[in-house]
Design an enzyme around this catalytic site. Structure first.
Site, PDB file in Angstrom:
ATOM      1  CE  LYS A 242       7.040   7.373 -81.942  1.00 37.23           C
ATOM      2  NZ  LYS A 242       6.921   8.815 -82.147  1.00 37.23           N
TER       3      LYS A 242
ATOM      4  CD  GLN B 117       3.533   9.456 -76.103  1.00 42.24           C
ATOM      5  OE1 GLN B 117       3.956   8.570 -75.400  1.00 42.24           O
ATOM      6  NE2 GLN B 117       2.306   9.415 -76.590  1.00 42.24           N
TER       7      GLN B 117
ATOM      8  N   GLY C 240      -0.501   9.103 -81.638  1.00 42.42           N
ATOM      9  CA  GLY C 240      -1.287   9.118 -82.878  1.00 42.42           C
ATOM     10  C   GLY C 240      -0.404   8.624 -83.996  1.00 42.42           C
ATOM     11  CG  HIS C 241       1.938   5.511 -83.639  1.00 45.00           C
ATOM     12  ND1 HIS C 241       2.386   4.461 -82.894  1.00 45.00           N
ATOM     13  CD2 HIS C 241       2.540   6.606 -83.108  1.00 45.00           C
ATOM     14  CE1 HIS C 241       3.216   4.898 -81.958  1.00 45.00           C
ATOM     15  NE2 HIS C 241       3.315   6.201 -82.066  1.00 45.00           N
TER      16      HIS C 241
ATOM     17  CG  ASP D 225       3.750  14.257 -83.377  1.00 42.19           C
ATOM     18  OD1 ASP D 225       2.954  13.339 -83.167  1.00 42.19           O
ATOM     19  OD2 ASP D 225       3.750  15.339 -82.760  1.00 42.19           O
TER      20      ASP D 225
ATOM     21  CB  VAL E 201      11.383  10.525 -99.712  1.00 38.72           C
ATOM     22  CG1 VAL E 201      12.869  10.638 -99.451  1.00 38.72           C
ATOM     23  CG2 VAL E 201      11.074   9.267-100.540  1.00 38.72           C
TER      24      VAL E 201
ATOM     25  CE  LYS F 260       5.920  14.548 -92.457  1.00 41.28           C
ATOM     26  NZ  LYS F 260       4.936  15.229 -91.616  1.00 41.28           N
TER      27      LYS F 260
HETATM   28  P1  IMP Z   1       0.125  14.079 -72.381  1.00 39.90           P
HETATM   29  O1  IMP Z   1       0.954  12.936 -72.807  1.00 39.90           O
HETATM   30  O2  IMP Z   1      -1.234  14.108 -73.021  1.00 39.90           O
HETATM   31  O3  IMP Z   1       0.039  14.213 -70.882  1.00 39.90           O
HETATM   32  O4  IMP Z   1       0.837  15.429 -72.878  1.00 39.90           O
HETATM   33  C1  IMP Z   1       2.096  15.859 -72.365  1.00 39.90           C
HETATM   34  C2  IMP Z   1       2.951  16.479 -73.455  1.00 39.90           C
HETATM   35  O5  IMP Z   1       3.319  15.459 -74.388  1.00 39.90           O
HETATM   36  C3  IMP Z   1       2.238  17.546 -74.287  1.00 39.90           C
HETATM   37  O6  IMP Z   1       3.181  18.517 -74.689  1.00 39.90           O
HETATM   38  C4  IMP Z   1       1.741  16.777 -75.509  1.00 39.90           C
HETATM   39  O7  IMP Z   1       1.547  17.610 -76.627  1.00 39.90           O
HETATM   40  C5  IMP Z   1       2.902  15.817 -75.707  1.00 39.90           C
HETATM   41  N1  IMP Z   1       2.517  14.589 -76.395  1.00 39.90           N
HETATM   42  C6  IMP Z   1       1.878  13.522 -75.891  1.00 39.90           C
HETATM   43  N2  IMP Z   1       1.710  12.571 -76.816  1.00 39.90           N
HETATM   44  C7  IMP Z   1       2.286  13.017 -77.934  1.00 39.90           C
HETATM   45  C8  IMP Z   1       2.476  12.464 -79.245  1.00 39.90           C
HETATM   46  O8  IMP Z   1       2.092  11.336 -79.552  1.00 39.90           O
HETATM   47  N3  IMP Z   1       3.125  13.264 -80.138  1.00 39.90           N
HETATM   48  C9  IMP Z   1       3.592  14.490 -79.810  1.00 39.90           C
HETATM   49  N4  IMP Z   1       3.446  15.045 -78.619  1.00 39.90           N
HETATM   50  C10 IMP Z   1       2.801  14.318 -77.677  1.00 39.90           C
END
Ligand code: IMP
Length: 420
Positions: A16, A217, A40-41, A13, A404, A323
């Site tokens: 990117k 991620q 989630g981009h 988050d 920003v 940010k």
């Molecule tokens: P999973 O990838 O759904 O198996 O989740 C494993 C961990 O990665 C958890 O703590 C999720 O919240 C975190 N996570 C997975 N994808 C994202 C992302 O795109 N942004 C932030 N955290 C993520």
């Protein structure tokens, strides 16, 4: 060869998507090499906000070929919804989307397994998109792959193999016939996009095409390097690029993205987390709610010690600090520069030790001005410039990009933080 990468340096988050959106306009290829619908981009192109989960962000630019490479996992039903959503905006994907025939497929069974795991004591706070079980099946050699969706018999065999091993972990037996019907139908719709993407990319490299690798991620969620076991199941550092695309390569330009503060969703240690009113202020001001799950994100100060470590690992050539506007009006700011009693240059591998880390902070003066409408580095308040300079000196990587605001034009590019 003009290859570059954009990688998250924290727990995801970092913003990117917005940077990939800006940079992919000049790319021939935009490649996702790991993760799946857990990402989630969020981007704000002229037609309004859009959140991409599986699709590379380059889909928003008409000339860019978008590759979902073999290191990814994909939920075919959600992917089809996403394709439809993008095409609704008049962006045709027919010749611009390439999905690896080796991508691991998330089936309804994987969603059930993920949800079940999350109810137990070994939960990690996953996004419940079936990511962990899908990767586990790949490495246990019982996975369903994209190519299987194109053939009745291959899909039946793959589903039976997976169910025969996983059935003992579920209270209700998965309905193989129903899964087969749904996934085969999805496969036919995806058929035009499915190909050998490793070969496609190898040819592109040979022809000196411009390729941007889009990370999902962040480094601290890497399945090996991150805060294991509170991590995702893929390789989120630069090391994931080669295997995830099926090529031997190291991008020349590795842009590492970090917020000017830090957030985390899901469980696991977070040394610089703020559990007080300032954490809540960051959450509200930064709109820190998950793009995939809507969960409130945990918020805290930027951790420069961890940032320096992951920059080394991923060979980051430029930092992008996002940010920065959220920090306006916070008064005195804190930046993490180490941990009490921790003398090692790296981070502890064992989670018990990591969870016990107590941050050491340096205080830096803040600024009150709203900086969200500024459009160049030199317009920033002196204290904001000093913070950027401190970050690049500590991390030993130049700050090349500062953002920003969510709009495309709210990013500044430079060769390093402005002096003075
Ligand atoms: P999973 O990838 O759904 O198996 O989740 C494993 C961990 O990665 C958890 O703590 C999720 O919240 C975190 N996570 C997975 N994808 C994202 C992302 O795109 N942004 C932030 N955290 C993520």
């Amino acid at each position: 060869m003009p290859t570059s990468a954009i990688l998250g340096l924290q727990w995801g988050d970092e913003g990117k998507g917005k940077l990939v959106d800006s940079l992919s306009a000049q790319q021939d290829f935009c490649v996702r090499f790991q993760g799946g619908g857990n990402a989630g981009h969020t981007v704000y192109p002229p037609g309004g906000k859009i959140v991409l989960h599986h699709l590379p962000t380059g889909v928003l630019h008409g000339n860019c070929v978008n590759v979902m490479a073999q290191g990814m996992v994909a939920d075919p039903l959600k992917l089809l919804d996403e394709i439809a959503e993008v095409e609704k905006r008049g962006l045709k994907l027919a010749s611009r989307l390439k999905i690896s025939d080796r991508c691991a497929v998330t089936t309804p069974m994987h969603l059930t397994l993920d949800a079940g795991r999350e109810e137990g004591e070994t939960r990690v706070g996953s996004t419940k998109r079936g990511i962990g079980p899908t990767y586990a099946d790949r490495y246990d050699r019982i996975g369903v792959r994209m190519a299987d969706l194109l053939d009745d018999a291959a899909l039946k065999d793959a589903l039976e193999r997976a169910v025969s091993v996983r059935a003992c972990q579920m209270t209700a037996q998965p309905d193989i016939k129903a899964m087969h019907a749904t996934l085969r139908a999805a496969g036919e719709k995806l058929r035009p996009y499915i190909c050998d993407t490793a070969l496609l990319l190898a040819e592109a490299l040979r022809e000196d095409q411009r390729i941007l690798f889009e990370g999902a991620q962040g480094a601290m969620l890497d399945v090996i390097q991150g805060t294991y076991p509170f991590v995702t199941s893929s390789h989120t550092t630069a090391a994931g690029i080669a295997a995830g695309s099926g090529l031997l390569l190291a991008p020349q330009d590795v842009i590492g993205v970090s917020k000017a503060y830090c957030t985390r969703v899901g469980d696991g240690p977070f040394p610089t987390e703020l559990k007080d009113v300032r954490g809540e202020q960051l959450r509200q001001k930064g709109g820190e709610f998950g793009a995939t799950t809507g969960r409130p994100r945990r918020c805290g100060w930027i951790d420069l010690f961890a940032l320096r470590y992951v920059c080394r690992i991923s060979g980051v050539t430029r930092l992008a600090i996002t940010k920065l506007d959220v920090l306006s009006g916070f008064g005195e700011l804190q930046v993490g520069v180490g941990y009490e009693g921790w003398q090692q240059p790296g981070l502890p591998a064992d989670i018990g030790r990591f969870a016990a880390l107590k941050p050491v902070y340096k205080s830096v003066p803040g600024w009150d001005e709203d900086i969200s409408k500024l459009r160049s580095l030199n317009e920033l308040p002196a204290n904001a410039r000093a913070l950027l300079r401190f970050i690049e000196d500590f991390v030993e990587v130049p700050v090349g990009i500062v953002s920003v605001g969510p709009e495309r034009e709210a990013s500044f590019f430079s060769e390093g933080a402005p002096k003075g």
